[in-house]
Scaffold this active site. Structure first.
Site, PDB file in Angstrom:
ATOM      1  N   CYS A   3       0.496  -1.054   0.182  1.00  0.00           N
ATOM      2  CA  CYS A   3      -0.148   0.099   0.073  1.00  0.00           C
ATOM      3  C   CYS A   3       1.017   1.335  -0.047  1.00  0.00           C
ATOM      4  O   CYS A   3       1.774   1.353   0.841  1.00  0.00           O
ATOM      5  CB  CYS A   3      -0.889   0.051   1.226  1.00  0.00           C
ATOM      6  SG  CYS A   3      -1.688   1.439   1.456  1.00  0.00           S
ATOM      7  N   CYS A   6       0.620   3.034   3.268  1.00  0.00           N
ATOM      8  CA  CYS A   6       1.555   2.349   4.506  1.00  0.00           C
ATOM      9  C   CYS A   6       3.057   2.815   4.355  1.00  0.00           C
ATOM     10  O   CYS A   6       3.873   2.896   5.238  1.00  0.00           O
ATOM     11  CB  CYS A   6       1.137   1.213   4.421  1.00  0.00           C
ATOM     12  SG  CYS A   6      -0.493   0.679   5.013  1.00  0.00           S
ATOM     13  N   ASP A  29      -0.218  16.781  -0.949  1.00  0.00           N
ATOM     14  CA  ASP A  29      -0.602  15.965  -2.236  1.00  0.00           C
ATOM     15  C   ASP A  29       0.457  15.986  -3.321  1.00  0.00           C
ATOM     16  O   ASP A  29       0.912  17.262  -3.359  1.00  0.00           O
ATOM     17  CB  ASP A  29      -2.123  16.285  -2.652  1.00  0.00           C
ATOM     18  CG  ASP A  29      -2.491  15.018  -3.657  1.00  0.00           C
ATOM     19  OD1 ASP A  29      -3.454  14.360  -3.178  1.00  0.00           O
ATOM     20  OD2 ASP A  29      -1.942  14.851  -4.776  1.00  0.00           O
ATOM     21  N   HIS A  45      -3.711   1.073   8.666  1.00  0.00           N
ATOM     22  CA  HIS A  45      -4.280   0.773   7.194  1.00  0.00           C
ATOM     23  C   HIS A  45      -5.773   0.423   7.313  1.00  0.00           C
ATOM     24  O   HIS A  45      -6.434  -0.548   7.906  1.00  0.00           O
ATOM     25  CB  HIS A  45      -3.694  -0.328   6.587  1.00  0.00           C
ATOM     26  CG  HIS A  45      -4.329  -0.464   4.986  1.00  0.00           C
ATOM     27  ND1 HIS A  45      -3.665   0.061   4.048  1.00  0.00           N
ATOM     28  CD2 HIS A  45      -5.155  -1.373   4.495  1.00  0.00           C
ATOM     29  CE1 HIS A  45      -4.506  -0.184   2.898  1.00  0.00           C
ATOM     30  NE2 HIS A  45      -5.605  -1.300   3.396  1.00  0.00           N
ATOM     31  N   ASN A  86     -12.619  10.208  -1.104  1.00  0.00           N
ATOM     32  CA  ASN A  86     -13.354   9.496  -2.142  1.00  0.00           C
ATOM     33  C   ASN A  86     -13.373   7.880  -1.713  1.00  0.00           C
ATOM     34  O   ASN A  86     -12.519   7.447  -1.106  1.00  0.00           O
ATOM     35  CB  ASN A  86     -12.357   9.774  -3.448  1.00  0.00           C
ATOM     36  CG  ASN A  86     -12.321  11.164  -3.837  1.00  0.00           C
ATOM     37  OD1 ASN A  86     -13.223  11.926  -3.859  1.00  0.00           O
ATOM     38  ND2 ASN A  86     -11.090  11.748  -4.211  1.00  0.00           N
ATOM     39  N   THR A  94      -8.452   6.232  -6.020  1.00  0.00           N
ATOM     40  CA  THR A  94      -7.217   5.832  -6.328  1.00  0.00           C
ATOM     41  C   THR A  94      -6.096   5.088  -5.659  1.00  0.00           C
ATOM     42  O   THR A  94      -5.475   4.226  -5.977  1.00  0.00           O
ATOM     43  CB  THR A  94      -6.467   6.689  -7.177  1.00  0.00           C
ATOM     44  OG1 THR A  94      -5.826   7.830  -6.703  1.00  0.00           O
ATOM     45  CG2 THR A  94      -7.357   7.366  -8.558  1.00  0.00           C
ATOM     46  N   HIS A  97      -6.165   3.586   0.700  1.00  0.00           N
ATOM     47  CA  HIS A  97      -5.716   3.657   2.360  1.00  0.00           C
ATOM     48  C   HIS A  97      -6.374   4.944   2.699  1.00  0.00           C
ATOM     49  O   HIS A  97      -6.213   6.013   2.126  1.00  0.00           O
ATOM     50  CB  HIS A  97      -4.280   3.644   2.459  1.00  0.00           C
ATOM     51  CG  HIS A  97      -3.820   4.153   3.867  1.00  0.00           C
ATOM     52  ND1 HIS A  97      -2.897   3.047   4.563  1.00  0.00           N
ATOM     53  CD2 HIS A  97      -4.202   4.887   4.651  1.00  0.00           C
ATOM     54  CE1 HIS A  97      -2.691   3.630   5.580  1.00  0.00           C
ATOM     55  NE2 HIS A  97      -3.404   4.656   5.834  1.00  0.00           N
ATOM     56  N   HIS A  99      -8.117   8.301   3.540  1.00  0.00           N
ATOM     57  CA  HIS A  99      -7.318   9.506   3.313  1.00  0.00           C
ATOM     58  C   HIS A  99      -8.421  10.765   3.039  1.00  0.00           C
ATOM     59  O   HIS A  99      -9.304  10.542   2.534  1.00  0.00           O
ATOM     60  CB  HIS A  99      -6.267   9.765   2.285  1.00  0.00           C
ATOM     61  CG  HIS A  99      -6.811   9.308   0.887  1.00  0.00           C
ATOM     62  ND1 HIS A  99      -6.704   8.224   0.364  1.00  0.00           N
ATOM     63  CD2 HIS A  99      -6.929  10.050   0.081  1.00  0.00           C
ATOM     64  CE1 HIS A  99      -7.343   8.140  -0.841  1.00  0.00           C
ATOM     65  NE2 HIS A  99      -7.462   9.289  -1.019  1.00  0.00           N
ATOM     66  N   HIS A 101      -8.649  14.563   1.884  1.00  0.00           N
ATOM     67  CA  HIS A 101      -8.096  15.966   1.281  1.00  0.00           C
ATOM     68  C   HIS A 101      -8.659  16.909   2.001  1.00  0.00           C
ATOM     69  O   HIS A 101      -9.769  17.102   2.184  1.00  0.00           O
ATOM     70  CB  HIS A 101      -8.602  15.759  -0.386  1.00  0.00           C
ATOM     71  CG  HIS A 101      -8.345  14.610  -1.059  1.00  0.00           C
ATOM     72  ND1 HIS A 101      -7.397  14.665  -2.020  1.00  0.00           N
ATOM     73  CD2 HIS A 101      -8.849  13.219  -1.268  1.00  0.00           C
ATOM     74  CE1 HIS A 101      -7.318  13.348  -2.769  1.00  0.00           C
ATOM     75  NE2 HIS A 101      -8.213  12.664  -2.325  1.00  0.00           N
TER      76      HIS A 101
HETATM   77  P1  5GP Z   1      -7.775   9.521  -4.305  1.00  0.00           P
HETATM   78  O1  5GP Z   1      -7.935   9.699  -5.721  1.00  0.00           O
HETATM   79  O2  5GP Z   1      -7.483   8.104  -3.749  1.00  0.00           O
HETATM   80  O3  5GP Z   1      -8.960  10.077  -3.489  1.00  0.00           O
HETATM   81  O4  5GP Z   1      -6.568  10.272  -3.707  1.00  0.00           O
HETATM   82  C1  5GP Z   1      -5.208   9.958  -3.997  1.00  0.00           C
HETATM   83  C2  5GP Z   1      -4.430  11.120  -3.761  1.00  0.00           C
HETATM   84  O5  5GP Z   1      -3.032  10.867  -3.557  1.00  0.00           O
HETATM   85  C3  5GP Z   1      -4.255  11.765  -5.242  1.00  0.00           C
HETATM   86  O6  5GP Z   1      -4.722  13.182  -5.026  1.00  0.00           O
HETATM   87  C4  5GP Z   1      -2.728  11.864  -5.638  1.00  0.00           C
HETATM   88  O7  5GP Z   1      -2.259  12.738  -6.261  1.00  0.00           O
HETATM   89  C5  5GP Z   1      -2.156  11.535  -4.121  1.00  0.00           C
HETATM   90  N1  5GP Z   1      -0.863  10.932  -4.300  1.00  0.00           N
HETATM   91  C6  5GP Z   1      -0.784   9.635  -5.192  1.00  0.00           C
HETATM   92  N2  5GP Z   1       0.445   9.219  -5.116  1.00  0.00           N
HETATM   93  C7  5GP Z   1       1.238   9.835  -4.104  1.00  0.00           C
HETATM   94  C8  5GP Z   1       2.408  10.224  -3.624  1.00  0.00           C
HETATM   95  O8  5GP Z   1       3.390   9.082  -3.852  1.00  0.00           O
HETATM   96  N3  5GP Z   1       2.773  11.059  -2.777  1.00  0.00           N
HETATM   97  C9  5GP Z   1       1.909  12.135  -2.370  1.00  0.00           C
HETATM   98  N4  5GP Z   1       2.272  12.923  -1.624  1.00  0.00           N
HETATM   99  N5  5GP Z   1       0.588  12.095  -2.873  1.00  0.00           N
HETATM  100  C10 5GP Z   1       0.218  11.059  -3.888  1.00  0.00           C
HETATM  101 ZN    ZN Z   2      -2.214   1.365   3.782  1.00  0.00          ZN
END
Ligand code: 5GP
Ligand code: ZN
Length: 112
Positions: A3, A6, A29, A45, A86, A94, A97, A99, A101
């Protein structure tokens, strides 16, 4: 389990941290959609909101308190900001885990 978040918690992947305590980490982000775009995650996790268990109730409170802290530290507390999590395919999650925003630093709009 492999993950991404993680691995960020363990420090195996670098992140630009804003805040950290025993339960929670917050980091910028990698692809910000606004001047302030921070992700607040539990160290534990949990795949998404749908995987939160009864025993995680205090942890969810910790996350909300960390959101407050992040808002103060990044200077968006006074003007306001948005907290988004999301979930699944239609939610365009995407990283699986949990999170939150924290988005702000400019006037946001609301249209899908
Ligand atoms: P989701 O699309 O799952 O709601 O949000 C995942 C977020 O993680 C996205 O906004 C993406 O830009 C961010 N993200 C993906 N990989 C990384 C990373 O390696 N480091 C950081 N800091 N953010 C990441
Ligand atoms: Zn995780």
């Amino acid at each position: 389990m492999d993950c991404l978040f993680c691995r960020i918690v363990k420090g195996e992947i670098p992140s630009n941290k804003v805040f950290e305590n025993e339960h929670v980490v917050a980091f910028h982000d990698i692809n910000p959609v606004a001047p302030v775009h921070v992700l607040v995650i539990p160290k534990k996790h949990i795949a998404s909101v749908m995987d939160i268990q009864e025993a995680d109730k205090p942890l969810i409170g910790e996350i909300h308190l960390a959101v407050q802290e992040v808002a103060k530290l990044t200077g968006v507390a006074d003007n306001g900001f948005r907290v988004v999590t999301n979930i699944g395919k239609h939610g365009q999650q995407t990283v699986f885990h949990l999170h939150y925003h924290v988005v702000g630093g400019r006037q946001l709009e609301w249209h899908f």
